[in-house]
Design an enzyme around this catalytic site. Structure first.
Site, short mmCIF file in Angstrom:
data_model
loop_
_atom_site.label_atom_id
_atom_site.label_comp_id
_atom_site.label_asym_id
_atom_site.label_seq_id
_atom_site.Cartn_x
_atom_site.Cartn_y
_atom_site.Cartn_z
N CYS A 9 0.83 -1.22 0.00
CA CYS A 9 0.00 0.00 0.00
C CYS A 9 0.86 1.27 0.00
CB CYS A 9 -0.93 0.00 1.21
SG CYS A 9 -1.88 1.53 1.34
N ASP A 35 -1.06 16.41 -2.72
CA ASP A 35 -1.27 15.45 -3.80
C ASP A 35 -0.18 15.65 -4.85
OD1 ASP A 35 -4.02 13.73 -4.83
OD2 ASP A 35 -2.49 14.24 -6.33
N HIS A 51 -4.48 1.36 8.13
CA HIS A 51 -4.96 1.01 6.79
C HIS A 51 -6.42 0.56 6.83
CE1 HIS A 51 -4.68 -0.48 2.62
NE2 HIS A 51 -5.59 -1.33 3.06
N GLY A 96 -13.42 6.73 -9.27
CA GLY A 96 -12.09 7.30 -9.42
C GLY A 96 -11.11 6.94 -8.32
N THR A 98 -8.21 5.23 -6.78
CA THR A 98 -7.06 4.50 -7.33
C THR A 98 -6.15 3.97 -6.23
OG1 THR A 98 -5.80 6.56 -7.55
CG2 THR A 98 -7.05 5.83 -9.49
N HIS A 101 -6.48 2.96 0.25
CA HIS A 101 -6.22 3.31 1.65
C HIS A 101 -7.00 4.60 1.85
CE1 HIS A 101 -3.11 3.89 5.13
NE2 HIS A 101 -3.97 4.90 5.19
N HIS A 103 -8.66 8.03 2.19
CA HIS A 103 -8.05 9.37 2.14
C HIS A 103 -9.10 10.40 1.79
CE1 HIS A 103 -7.63 7.46 -1.83
NE2 HIS A 103 -7.82 8.67 -2.36
N HIS A 105 -9.61 13.95 0.05
CA HIS A 105 -9.03 15.01 -0.76
C HIS A 105 -9.56 16.33 -0.20
CE1 HIS A 105 -7.87 12.57 -4.45
NE2 HIS A 105 -8.75 11.76 -3.92
P1 5GP Z 1 -7.94 8.55 -5.52
O1 5GP Z 1 -7.86 8.56 -7.02
O2 5GP Z 1 -7.69 7.15 -4.98
O3 5GP Z 1 -9.17 9.18 -4.93
O4 5GP Z 1 -6.77 9.48 -5.00
C1 5GP Z 1 -5.44 9.09 -5.00
C2 5GP Z 1 -4.63 10.34 -5.12
O5 5GP Z 1 -3.30 10.03 -4.77
C3 5GP Z 1 -4.58 10.93 -6.53
O6 5GP Z 1 -5.12 12.24 -6.52
C4 5GP Z 1 -3.09 10.90 -6.90
O7 5GP Z 1 -2.69 12.05 -7.61
C5 5GP Z 1 -2.44 10.81 -5.55
N1 5GP Z 1 -1.16 10.12 -5.54
C6 5GP Z 1 -0.87 8.95 -6.21
N2 5GP Z 1 0.40 8.59 -5.96
C7 5GP Z 1 0.92 9.54 -5.13
C8 5GP Z 1 2.21 9.70 -4.52
O8 5GP Z 1 3.14 8.91 -4.69
N3 5GP Z 1 2.39 10.80 -3.75
C9 5GP Z 1 1.38 11.71 -3.53
N4 5GP Z 1 1.67 12.76 -2.76
N5 5GP Z 1 0.15 11.58 -4.08
C10 5GP Z 1 -0.07 10.50 -4.86
ZN ZN Z 2 -2.52 1.45 3.50
#
Ligand code: 5GP
Ligand code: ZN
Length: 117
Positions: A9, A35, A51, A96, A98, A101, A103, A105
């Site tokens: 993760c 981000d 987690h 969306g 990805t 874990h 989080h 935004h």
């Molecule tokens: P999700 O798409 O799961 O809602 O949000 C995951 C977020 O993690 C995305 O906005 C993506 O830009 C961010 N992200 C992915 N990999 C990394 C990373 O290695 N470091 C940081 N700081 N953000 C990441």
């Molecule tokens: Zn995790």
């Protein structure tokens, strides 16, 4: 087990300091970092250190930490002097998500259209 770190993760690794991130706030239970692909001038992710796959799993397994995440979202907005902001929890690949874990935004610093896309 719920809440335990997962080897594969990305956000568990960021929480453990094994992968670098631009950290803006840390508490005993949460980490907030910028981000890597910001969608607004303020785009910070607030994660629980533990987690959980998504926000609902976090709320079910550790409700006090879910509250910590929301409190930290406000603190992030305050630090970036954002009067208005949006908190988004993408849940499921179709929405969306990805990184699986939990989080939040935290988005601010530009016009935030409603309804979102
Ligand atoms: P999700 O798409 O799961 O809602 O949000 C995951 C977020 O993690 C995305 O906005 C993506 O830009 C961010 N992200 C992915 N990999 C990394 C990373 O290695 N470091 C940081 N700081 N953000 C990441
Ligand atoms: Zn995790």
């Amino acid at each position: 087990m719920a809440g335990e770190p997962q080897d594969d993760c990305l956000f568990c690794k960021i929480a453990a300091g094994q992968i670098p991130a631009t950290i803006v706030r840390e508490t005993e239970t949460t980490v907030a970092f910028r981000d890597i692909s910001p969608q607004a001038p303020t785009h910070v992710l607030v994660i629980p250190r533990a987690h959980y796959e998504n926000a609902a799993a976090l709320a079910a397994g550790a409700p006090e930490v879910a509250a910590d995440v929301l409190r930290e979202a406000q603190a992030v907005a305050d630090e970036d002097k954002a009067e208005s902001y949006r908190v988004v929890f993408n849940t499921g690949a179709g929405a969306g998500q990805t990184v699986f874990h939990a989080h939040a935004h935290v988005l601010a610093g530009r016009g935030l259209h409603w309804p979102p896309g």
